[in-house]
Design a protein around this motif. Structure first.
Motif, PDB file in Angstrom:
ATOM      1  N   LEU A  11      42.043  44.192  29.979  1.00 34.83           N
ATOM      2  CA  LEU A  11      40.703  43.726  29.720  1.00 34.83           C
ATOM      3  C   LEU A  11      39.847  43.047  30.858  1.00 34.83           C
ATOM      4  CD1 LEU A  11      38.344  43.412  27.430  1.00 34.83           C
ATOM      5  CD2 LEU A  11      38.910  41.342  26.771  1.00 34.83           C
ATOM      6  N   TRP A  12      39.165  43.307  31.534  1.00 32.97           N
ATOM      7  CA  TRP A  12      38.735  42.692  32.619  1.00 32.97           C
ATOM      8  C   TRP A  12      37.333  42.480  32.683  1.00 32.97           C
ATOM      9  CZ3 TRP A  12      39.254  48.173  35.302  1.00 32.97           C
ATOM     10  CH2 TRP A  12      41.116  48.256  35.435  1.00 32.97           C
ATOM     11  N   PRO A  13      36.583  40.882  33.326  1.00 35.02           N
ATOM     12  CA  PRO A  13      35.484  40.571  32.615  1.00 35.02           C
ATOM     13  C   PRO A  13      34.423  40.931  34.010  1.00 35.02           C
ATOM     14  CG  PRO A  13      36.365  38.744  34.910  1.00 35.02           C
ATOM     15  CD  PRO A  13      37.534  39.744  33.850  1.00 35.02           C
ATOM     16  N   GLU A  14      33.314  40.913  33.347  1.00 33.81           N
ATOM     17  CA  GLU A  14      32.050  42.522  34.268  1.00 33.81           C
ATOM     18  C   GLU A  14      31.398  41.077  34.817  1.00 33.81           C
ATOM     19  OE1 GLU A  14      33.011  44.337  36.071  1.00 33.81           O
ATOM     20  OE2 GLU A  14      34.390  45.372  35.116  1.00 33.81           O
ATOM     21  N   GLU A  15      30.559  41.492  35.992  1.00 34.38           N
ATOM     22  CA  GLU A  15      29.308  40.732  35.842  1.00 34.38           C
ATOM     23  C   GLU A  15      27.897  40.791  36.331  1.00 34.38           C
ATOM     24  OE1 GLU A  15      26.866  38.759  40.050  1.00 34.38           O
ATOM     25  OE2 GLU A  15      28.394  41.195  40.426  1.00 34.38           O
ATOM     26  N   GLY A  16      28.024  42.516  36.954  1.00 34.59           N
ATOM     27  CA  GLY A  16      26.797  43.268  36.070  1.00 34.59           C
ATOM     28  C   GLY A  16      26.518  44.204  37.572  1.00 34.59           C
ATOM     29  N   THR A  17      27.596  44.114  38.512  1.00 31.56           N
ATOM     30  CA  THR A  17      27.979  44.373  39.891  1.00 31.56           C
ATOM     31  C   THR A  17      29.069  45.056  39.882  1.00 31.56           C
ATOM     32  OG1 THR A  17      27.863  42.704  41.855  1.00 31.56           O
ATOM     33  CG2 THR A  17      25.927  43.340  40.427  1.00 31.56           C
ATOM     34  N   ALA A  18      29.854  45.538  41.151  1.00 30.34           N
ATOM     35  CA  ALA A  18      30.414  45.605  41.677  1.00 30.34           C
ATOM     36  C   ALA A  18      31.484  44.006  41.830  1.00 30.34           C
ATOM     37  CB  ALA A  18      31.232  46.368  43.455  1.00 30.34           C
ATOM     38  N   ALA A  19      30.535  43.281  42.418  1.00 30.73           N
ATOM     39  CA  ALA A  19      31.351  42.266  42.461  1.00 30.73           C
ATOM     40  C   ALA A  19      31.745  41.394  41.087  1.00 30.73           C
ATOM     41  CB  ALA A  19      30.084  41.836  43.768  1.00 30.73           C
ATOM     42  N   TYR A  20      33.227  41.788  40.481  1.00 27.97           N
ATOM     43  CA  TYR A  20      33.240  41.447  39.968  1.00 27.97           C
ATOM     44  C   TYR A  20      34.356  39.935  40.014  1.00 27.97           C
ATOM     45  CZ  TYR A  20      37.145  44.105  40.647  1.00 27.97           C
ATOM     46  OH  TYR A  20      37.926  45.110  41.419  1.00 27.97           O
ATOM     47  N   PRO A  21      34.213  39.117  38.558  1.00 29.33           N
ATOM     48  CA  PRO A  21      35.303  37.827  39.262  1.00 29.33           C
ATOM     49  C   PRO A  21      36.486  38.883  39.293  1.00 29.33           C
ATOM     50  CG  PRO A  21      34.136  37.457  36.549  1.00 29.33           C
ATOM     51  CD  PRO A  21      34.107  39.179  37.341  1.00 29.33           C
ATOM     52  N   GLN A  22      37.643  37.553  40.167  1.00 29.19           N
ATOM     53  CA  GLN A  22      38.960  38.133  40.065  1.00 29.19           C
ATOM     54  C   GLN A  22      39.414  36.821  40.762  1.00 29.19           C
ATOM     55  OE1 GLN A  22      39.635  41.705  42.341  1.00 29.19           O
ATOM     56  NE2 GLN A  22      38.837  40.036  44.767  1.00 29.19           N
ATOM     57  N   TYR A  23      40.671  36.490  40.593  1.00 26.13           N
ATOM     58  CA  TYR A  23      41.538  35.894  41.212  1.00 26.13           C
ATOM     59  C   TYR A  23      41.027  34.260  41.100  1.00 26.13           C
ATOM     60  CZ  TYR A  23      43.929  40.074  42.407  1.00 26.13           C
ATOM     61  OH  TYR A  23      44.816  40.838  42.570  1.00 26.13           O
ATOM     62  N   CYS A  24      40.242  33.676  39.281  1.00 26.78           N
ATOM     63  CA  CYS A  24      39.946  32.534  39.394  1.00 26.78           C
ATOM     64  C   CYS A  24      40.399  30.853  39.749  1.00 26.78           C
ATOM     65  CB  CYS A  24      38.725  32.713  38.174  1.00 26.78           C
ATOM     66  SG  CYS A  24      37.960  34.011  38.171  1.00 26.78           S
ATOM     67  N   ALA A  25      41.958  31.129  39.697  1.00 34.42           N
ATOM     68  CA  ALA A  25      43.024  30.404  39.811  1.00 34.42           C
ATOM     69  C   ALA A  25      42.994  30.614  41.067  1.00 34.42           C
ATOM     70  CB  ALA A  25      44.363  30.450  38.415  1.00 34.42           C
ATOM     71  N   ARG A  26      42.993  29.189  41.427  1.00 36.18           N
ATOM     72  CA  ARG A  26      43.493  28.909  43.077  1.00 36.18           C
ATOM     73  C   ARG A  26      44.670  29.357  43.134  1.00 36.18           C
ATOM     74  NH1 ARG A  26      39.298  26.481  45.821  1.00 36.18           N
ATOM     75  NH2 ARG A  26      37.974  25.572  44.620  1.00 36.18           N
ATOM     76  N   THR A  27      46.181  29.326  42.132  1.00 37.14           N
ATOM     77  CA  THR A  27      47.793  29.569  42.525  1.00 37.14           C
ATOM     78  C   THR A  27      47.743  30.564  41.393  1.00 37.14           C
ATOM     79  OG1 THR A  27      48.478  27.904  41.822  1.00 37.14           O
ATOM     80  CG2 THR A  27      47.932  28.024  44.111  1.00 37.14           C
ATOM     81  N   PRO A  28      48.662  31.185  41.867  1.00 39.80           N
ATOM     82  CA  PRO A  28      49.155  32.356  40.427  1.00 39.80           C
ATOM     83  C   PRO A  28      49.898  31.183  39.728  1.00 39.80           C
ATOM     84  CG  PRO A  28      49.241  33.080  42.638  1.00 39.80           C
ATOM     85  CD  PRO A  28      48.514  31.843  43.145  1.00 39.80           C
ATOM     86  N   VAL A  29      50.071  31.914  38.336  1.00 40.07           N
ATOM     87  CA  VAL A  29      50.476  30.816  36.907  1.00 40.07           C
ATOM     88  C   VAL A  29      51.788  32.117  35.969  1.00 40.07           C
ATOM     89  CG1 VAL A  29      50.857  29.823  35.168  1.00 40.07           C
ATOM     90  CG2 VAL A  29      48.621  28.987  37.158  1.00 40.07           C
ATOM     91  N   GLN A  30      52.671  31.400  35.943  1.00 40.95           N
ATOM     92  CA  GLN A  30      53.587  32.218  34.903  1.00 40.95           C
ATOM     93  C   GLN A  30      53.259  32.637  34.052  1.00 40.95           C
ATOM     94  OE1 GLN A  30      57.543  30.759  34.810  1.00 40.95           O
ATOM     95  NE2 GLN A  30      58.175  33.331  35.159  1.00 40.95           N
ATOM     96  N   VAL A  31      53.254  33.544  32.856  1.00 43.68           N
ATOM     97  CA  VAL A  31      53.539  34.234  32.358  1.00 43.68           C
ATOM     98  C   VAL A  31      54.250  33.909  31.037  1.00 43.68           C
ATOM     99  CG1 VAL A  31      52.307  35.506  29.866  1.00 43.68           C
ATOM    100  CG2 VAL A  31      51.283  36.407  32.587  1.00 43.68           C
ATOM    101  N   PRO A  32      54.073  32.407  29.760  1.00 42.01           N
ATOM    102  CA  PRO A  32      54.978  32.763  29.158  1.00 42.01           C
ATOM    103  C   PRO A  32      55.939  33.540  28.527  1.00 42.01           C
ATOM    104  CG  PRO A  32      52.965  30.851  29.136  1.00 42.01           C
ATOM    105  CD  PRO A  32      52.729  32.394  29.873  1.00 42.01           C
ATOM    106  N   PRO A  33      57.144  33.317  28.851  1.00 37.54           N
ATOM    107  CA  PRO A  33      57.866  34.450  28.202  1.00 37.54           C
ATOM    108  C   PRO A  33      57.897  35.191  26.623  1.00 37.54           C
ATOM    109  CG  PRO A  33      59.508  33.485  29.107  1.00 37.54           C
ATOM    110  CD  PRO A  33      58.510  32.462  28.863  1.00 37.54           C
ATOM    111  N   SER A  34      56.805  33.501  25.874  1.00 40.34           N
ATOM    112  CA  SER A  34      56.902  34.235  24.151  1.00 40.34           C
ATOM    113  C   SER A  34      55.096  35.028  24.595  1.00 40.34           C
ATOM    114  CB  SER A  34      56.901  32.771  23.634  1.00 40.34           C
ATOM    115  OG  SER A  34      55.706  31.904  24.420  1.00 40.34           O
ATOM    116  N   VAL A  35      55.101  34.816  25.778  1.00 36.68           N
ATOM    117  CA  VAL A  35      53.368  35.242  25.637  1.00 36.68           C
ATOM    118  C   VAL A  35      53.457  37.351  25.614  1.00 36.68           C
ATOM    119  CG1 VAL A  35      50.937  35.935  26.277  1.00 36.68           C
ATOM    120  CG2 VAL A  35      52.007  33.588  25.647  1.00 36.68           C
TER     121      VAL A  35
END
Length: 237
Positions: free
Chosen positions: A91-115
């Protein structure tokens, strides 16, 4: 209308896999750890306003063709843990042009195993789950649990056609788009895009959504083949 009720449904739907998407799902009791993804030089952080979303659904039999014995694809493709039709790509956020938002967190975060475990029947790839949160989810939600809960509930709210039947017909891109819109009352045909590979085999269906998660016409920058372009569907046989 079904789509008017979707927002309320997002708050109440359970986490059981939808039969239309996962034919069977029986994930292993133990899963190995998956580290946060490593970003490449081209993975540029881009924080822009969110004006809508794209729900991407991959056709699993085509993805798994030739990958059945690859260890990294075992959850989705080996058939030891399930048999899948359309699976959640993201499920991807869009901005209305091809310049969609991405990698908004400054550093990658691990997804919890329960999720991860709760998400696998919709998105049967631990690496893809990690990547989707890092590239897209962090631009939409404060934590992985909120993002994947929303993504899987939107995915399960979509009615998908009986692909066994359609695969035996002289199918076109336009026919599949119209059929998906027909079985989802209130969904305009131009909210649906279909992607195929160079040989004409179905790879993915994408649904354009507004900020309220209701289907809307796809933005002008979204391109796809003509409606009368032939489309083949691999059933995994």
């Amino acid at each position: 209308m079904r789509w008017l009720a979707l927002l309320a449904a997002l708050a109440t739907l359970g986490s059981a896999p939808a039969l239309g998407q996962a034919y069977q799902c029986r994930m292993p009791e133990r899963l190995g750890p998956v580290a946060p993804p490593k970003r490449g030089r081209d993975d540029v952080r881009r924080v822009t306003p969110v004006t809508g979303y794209t729900l991407a659904l991959s056709w699993s039999p085509e993805h798994c063709k030739g990958r059945e014995d690859r260890p990294g694809e075992a959850l989705q493709c080996s058939r030891n843990f399930g048999e899948f039709g359309f699976v959640l790509h993201g499920l991807w956020p869009e901005e209305g042009t091809a310049a969609y938002p991405q990698y908004c967190a400054r550093t990658p975060v691990q997804v919890p195993p329960s999720v991860v475990r709760k998400t696998l029947c919709a998105m049967p790839s631990q690496r893809l789950i990690a990547h989707q949160w890092d590239k897209h989810g962090a631009c939409m939600a404060r934590d992985p649990e909120s993002y994947f809960r929303t993504a899987t509930k939107v995915y399960r709210a979509i009615q998908l056609p009986e692909m066994e039947r359609l695969s035996r017909a002289a199918l076109t891109h336009g026919m599949l788009r119209r059929e998906i819109a027909r079985i989802n009352p209130g969904m305009p045909t131009d909210a649906v895009t279909v992607r195929s590979n160079a040989r004409g085999w179905l790879q993915e269906v994408r649904i354009c959504l507004g900020r309220d998660y209701r289907p809307r016409a796809c933005p002008a920058y979204v391109r796809q083949p003509r409606g009368d372009t032939p489309l083949k569907v691999w059933r995994g046989l």
